[in-house]
Design a protein around this motif. Structure first.
Motif, PDB file in Angstrom:
ATOM      1  N   ALA A 153      65.719  14.065   2.457  1.00 62.46           N
ATOM      2  CA  ALA A 153      66.158  15.563   2.605  1.00 62.46           C
ATOM      3  C   ALA A 153      67.723  15.430   2.390  1.00 62.46           C
ATOM      4  O   ALA A 153      68.169  16.500   2.703  1.00 62.46           O
ATOM      5  N   ASP A 154      68.211  14.368   2.436  1.00 59.50           N
ATOM      6  CA  ASP A 154      69.695  14.562   2.432  1.00 59.50           C
ATOM      7  C   ASP A 154      70.598  14.774   0.921  1.00 59.50           C
ATOM      8  O   ASP A 154      71.409  15.313   0.869  1.00 59.50           O
ATOM      9  N   VAL A 155      69.452  14.938   0.112  1.00 59.08           N
ATOM     10  CA  VAL A 155      70.006  15.244  -1.229  1.00 59.08           C
ATOM     11  C   VAL A 155      70.094  16.854  -1.445  1.00 59.08           C
ATOM     12  O   VAL A 155      68.979  17.471  -1.074  1.00 59.08           O
ATOM     13  N   TRP A 156      70.890  17.231  -2.284  1.00 62.53           N
ATOM     14  CA  TRP A 156      71.104  18.587  -2.681  1.00 62.53           C
ATOM     15  C   TRP A 156      70.955  18.656  -4.251  1.00 62.53           C
ATOM     16  O   TRP A 156      71.737  18.071  -5.014  1.00 62.53           O
ATOM     17  N   THR A 157      70.031  19.259  -4.595  1.00 63.83           N
ATOM     18  CA  THR A 157      69.620  19.326  -6.074  1.00 63.83           C
ATOM     19  C   THR A 157      70.726  19.906  -7.002  1.00 63.83           C
ATOM     20  O   THR A 157      70.913  19.646  -8.055  1.00 63.83           O
TER      21      THR A 157
END
Length: 473
Positions: A153-157
């Motif tokens: 959930a920490d990644v931002w596309t």
């Protein structure tokens, strides 16, 4: 920047490809209506910490446009309305008015003849991987799945999106796509944040980010997560493992939210944003039984699902989806390519529409995004063959306003209503015909594509120099 590209930018006396300035604060205010917020299903109330302000704000600024009147034409407004012998007027990047044969049109210098043509809102694709799975399709451009842990959930596309992907211009010119949501992939139960873009060329992703659009959050259930991590000999390797990991992660997020002085954690910040209703959940899910379980889990943990994506068995639970206010973002006819897609049917969209459930036609494909109008028509035709007759005007909403609603941007775009962004497509024929294609496309009132003018055809750096591409004469 190449000389050829600079010439293309400046063709016609106005920038036609690049946008890079601050967003209009009014758009953000209009959208700050707490859309998607839910009350916790838990009996014990919990407090959520403030999430830091967006460190990567939109710098999008519309291209310059001119006041325009399209008349006479057939208008599909995206909200279920059709006007024959109608007209559309926009100015300063906004829709001013839409009228019919008995309504006096304004006196405007720039008049576009729409005879025997059709006008719709700009097409919106709720599920795309343009930019994070950019063309050319090589390993170096494979940035869709952070398949290193079941929950990321920490990644931002947006940090994976390459703005020079030629797929963006193809979606604009061939499909009339003016806005789109880019998502992480479905290898993970929790794949990370999505981002909504205006389909304009920019040097940076921030220059494409839709001003005022809420972030989405990508989740996935079913075969993909259990296959990816089961094959690595780790949990989850079953559907029950999928739900167990999901539930424990949500419990951890609630504990983080209740902490008076939580240590900053990027994964927990995103999940806290979901619990607060600031991020809209887009859940990859095929089987009807799993969708029902996910809706129950959402109630248990205190969030809501905005849309199930792919959802090939949504037709089996149309009433449950309607009652829970969950949209189904689906293909017209993809099925059978894996076991959980085995029960997909072409009548899916029509059966959902008959139940009064929200229907969206999406692509998940760099070719399909160029023909969403045709995909919607195929789904409509399948319904008609089984006796479900859905009007053309309603079907246009499957690729415009319904997508905007599920993305939280319907106050700004998705339909031809006064005050909304002038994202407009002039089709050279019936948009639900396989023989029709966009003739002109405006984004925020700026003409970014004109099939009749080679100088108004956006071309990526990756296509410059190829035969027939980038030759500004």
């Amino acid at each position: 920047m190449t000389n050829a590209m600079r010439a293309l930018f400046l063709a016609g006396g106005a920038l036609t490809l690049v946008a890079c300035a601050t967003a209009n604060a009014g758009d953000k205010a209009d959208n700050a209506d707490n859309r998607g917020k839910v009350e916790s299903a838990s009996s014990a109330p919990f407090r959520l910490p403030e999430t830091p302000a967006d460190p990567y704000p939109s710098t999008y600024k519309p291209y310059p446009g001119v006041e325009t009147l399209i008349i006479p034409t057939t208008v599909f407004d995206g909200a279920g309305g059709r006007i024959d012998n109608g007209w559309v007027h926009f100015r300063d990047g906004k829709i001013v008015a839409v009228g019919g044969p008995t309504t006096m049109p304004p006196d405007v210098a720039n008049v576009i003849d729409g005879s025997d043509k059709f006008v719709t809102p700009g097409v919106i694709d709720i599920h795309s991987h343009l930019g994070n799975g950019a063309q050319p399709s090589v390993d170096a451009h494979s940035d869709v799945n952070e398949s290193t842990a079941p929950t990321t959930a920490d990644v931002w596309t947006e940090h994976s999106v390459h703005p020079q992907d030629p797929g963006f211009s193809r979606a604009l010119t061939n499909g009339g796509v003016t806005s789109l949501q880019i998502l992480p992939g479905s290898a993970n139960l929790m794949g990370g944040r999505t981002v909504t873009l205006k389909n304009v060329y920019a040097r940076t992703v921030q220059g494409m980010k839709f001003p005022g659009a809420p972030y989405g959050f990508k989740m996935a259930c079913g075969e993909n997560p259990k296959r990816v991590y089961g094959n690595k000999g780790r949990k989850p390797r079953t559907r029950m493992g999928n739900f167990a990991v999901n539930r424990q992660t949500w419990l951890d997020a609630r504990a983080y939210a209740e902490d008076d002085n939580p240590k900053r954690d990027l994964e927990m910040e995103t999940l806290a944003g979901v619990l607060k209703g600031e991020l809209l959940v887009h859940n990859h899910c095929y089987r009807a039984d799993e969708m029902a379980f996910v809706m129950d889990m959402a109630k248990e943990m205190g969030y809501r699902v905005t849309a199930f994506h792919h959802a090939v068995e949504a037709y089996k639970i149309g009433d449950l989806l309607r009652e829970n206010g969950v949209c189904s973002a689906i293909w017209a006819d993809w099925y059978g390519f894996k076991m959980e897609a085995y029960d997909g049917i072409m009548e899916n969209a029509a059966l959902l529409a008959r139940e009064g459930a929200c229907v969206i036609i999406h692509s998940d494909d760099d070719n399909g995004i160029q023909r969403l109008n045709q995909e919607a028509a195929k789904a409509q035709a399948a319904g008609k063959r089984m006796g479900i007759d859905i009007s053309d005007a309603e079907v246009i909403g499957w690729i415009t306003l319904n997508a905007a609603k599920a993305m939280g941007i319907d106050a700004m775009t998705g339909s031809l209503e006064p005050g909304k962004m002038a994202d407009v497509v002039l089709w050279n024929g019936d948009p639900l015909s396989v023989y029709s294609r966009p003739e002109k496309v405006w984004i925020d009132g700026a003409l970014l594509y004109d099939a009749l003018d080679r100088k108004r055809r956006p071309v990526s750096d990756f296509e410059l120099g190829q035969p027939g591409e980038g030759d500004v004469k």
